[in-house]
Design a protein around this motif. Structure first.
Motif, PDB file in Angstrom:
ATOM      1  N   GLN A 190      -1.194   0.909  -0.174  1.00 33.91           N
ATOM      2  CA  GLN A 190      -0.137   1.833  -0.559  1.00 33.91           C
ATOM      3  C   GLN A 190       1.173   1.095  -0.841  1.00 33.91           C
ATOM      4  OE1 GLN A 190      -0.529   4.170   3.071  1.00 33.91           O
ATOM      5  NE2 GLN A 190      -1.141   5.971   1.882  1.00 33.91           N
ATOM      6  N   LEU A 191       1.414   0.036  -0.074  1.00 30.21           N
ATOM      7  CA  LEU A 191       2.671  -0.699  -0.208  1.00 30.21           C
ATOM      8  C   LEU A 191       2.726  -1.542  -1.476  1.00 30.21           C
ATOM      9  CD1 LEU A 191       3.087  -1.878   3.486  1.00 30.21           C
ATOM     10  CD2 LEU A 191       4.532  -0.208   2.296  1.00 30.21           C
ATOM     11  N   ALA A 192       1.596  -2.106  -1.878  1.00 30.76           N
ATOM     12  CA  ALA A 192       1.598  -3.040  -3.009  1.00 30.76           C
ATOM     13  C   ALA A 192       2.145  -2.436  -4.296  1.00 30.76           C
ATOM     14  CB  ALA A 192       0.191  -3.603  -3.226  1.00 30.76           C
ATOM     15  N   PRO A 193       1.681  -1.256  -4.738  1.00 28.09           N
ATOM     16  CA  PRO A 193       2.253  -0.709  -5.980  1.00 28.09           C
ATOM     17  C   PRO A 193       3.717  -0.324  -5.838  1.00 28.09           C
ATOM     18  CG  PRO A 193       0.734   0.866  -4.961  1.00 28.09           C
ATOM     19  CD  PRO A 193       0.571  -0.428  -4.244  1.00 28.09           C
ATOM     20  N   ARG A 194       4.140   0.079  -4.645  1.00 30.48           N
ATOM     21  CA  ARG A 194       5.556   0.395  -4.430  1.00 30.48           C
ATOM     22  C   ARG A 194       6.398  -0.875  -4.572  1.00 30.48           C
ATOM     23  NH1 ARG A 194       4.868   3.903   1.179  1.00 30.48           N
ATOM     24  NH2 ARG A 194       3.156   5.232   0.442  1.00 30.48           N
TER      25      ARG A 194
END
Length: 228
Positions: free
Chosen positions: A71-75
Motif C-alpha cells: 500500500q505504501l509503495a504507490p503512495r
C-alpha cells in the motif's frame, strides 16, 4: 555571495534563508549555462532525490501506521515522482529563478516538467547541505503539505482504474484520442480525450501524451464515481 532580490524572494517562498547562498545558486543552475567556473545542479539533484525519498517514506509510515509495503509503495511513488516535484516547483514559481542557457530559455525551459522537477530536488539538497536534515525535512513537509494526506487518491494509476471500471460493467477498454497538439516540436503540448464505449469522455492538456492521458482518465473516473 550576495543574493539578488528575486532569489531573496525565492528564499521566503521556500521558507529557508541560506547561510551559504552559493548552494542555492548552484541548485538553480541548469547544465545549459554551466562552465568550468560555474557548477550545474546535477549532483545536488542526485542528493535531493534521496533526501526527499527518506522524508516521504518516514512521513507515510507516520501517516498510516497499519499500511502494508504494497500500500505504501504507490503512495511513495506518487509523492516523489518527477511530476510531483515539478508541481511543487510551479507552486513556488521556481521556474522564474532558474538559470538557463539561451537555447533552453527559447525552448520554454522555465516551464519544462523535467527541468522543474530536477531543480526542485536540487533545492532540497541545497537546504540539506546548508542546514542539515531537519531543515530539509521541514521545507519538504511544508511545501508538499496536504499532498501527503491526500496521496491515496493520487497514488492510483488512473488509466488502470478506469479500465477496471469499464471491465466491471462489461464495457470495452477506454480509448485515448489525441484531440490537439500545439507548441513547437521541442516542447509540444497535447490535448487528449479519455473516451468510454458509450461516448462519455473527458479531456486534459499536458506537456506529454502520458501525462495528458492520466489526467483525462482521472477526471473521467472522478466524474463517473461522483455519479454513482
Amino acid at each position: 555571495m550576495k543574493l539578488s532580490a528575486d532569489l531573496i524572494a525565492f528564499q521566503a517562498r521556500i521558507g529557508h534563508e541560506f547561510s551559504r547562498p552559493d548552494l542555492l545558486v548552484r541548485a538553480l543552475t541548469h547544465g545549459s549555462i554551466s562552465s568550468p567556473t560555474r557548477s550545474d545542479n546535477q549532483r545536488l539533484e542526485f542528493l535531493g532525490d534521496r533526501v526527499l525519498g527518506l522524508v516521504m517514506a518516514t512521513a507515510l509510515l507516520d501517516e498510516d501506521k497499519t499500511a502494508t509495503e504494497g500500500q505504501l509503495a504507490p503512495r511513495f511513488n506518487a509523492l516523489v515522482r518527477k511530476e510531483a516535484c515539478a508541481d511543487v516547483a510551479r507552486q513556488i514559481d521556481l521556474g522564474a529563478v532558474l538559470k538557463l542557457g539561451r537555447s533552453e530559455m527559447k525552448s520554454g525551459g522555465r516551464r519544462k516538467q523535467a527541468l522543474l522537477g530536477d531543480a526542485m530536488e536540487a533545492v532540497i539538497a541545497a537546504v540539506y547541505k546548508d542546514a542539515g536534515f531537519e531543515a530539509a525535512r521541514d521545507v519538504i513537509l511544508r511545501l508538499w503539505g496536504d499532498r501527503i494526506h491526500k496521496v491515496e487518491a493520487d497514488a492510483r494509476d488512473a488509466k488502470t482504474a478506469l479500465q477496471e471500471w469499464a471491465q466491471a460493467r462489461r464495457q470495452t477498454p477506454p480509448s485515448y484520442v489525441e484531440i490537439a497538439r500545439s507548441g513547437p516540436d521541442h516542447a509540444p503540448v497535447f490535448t487528449i480525450a479519455a473516451r468510454l464505449q458509450d461516448g462519455t469522455e473527458e479531456q486534459a492538456t499536458a506537456g506529454s501524451k502520458r501525462q495528458a492521458e492520466q489526467m483525462a482518465a482521472k477526471t473521467l473516473l472522478d466524474r463517473l464515481e461522483q455519479n454513482q
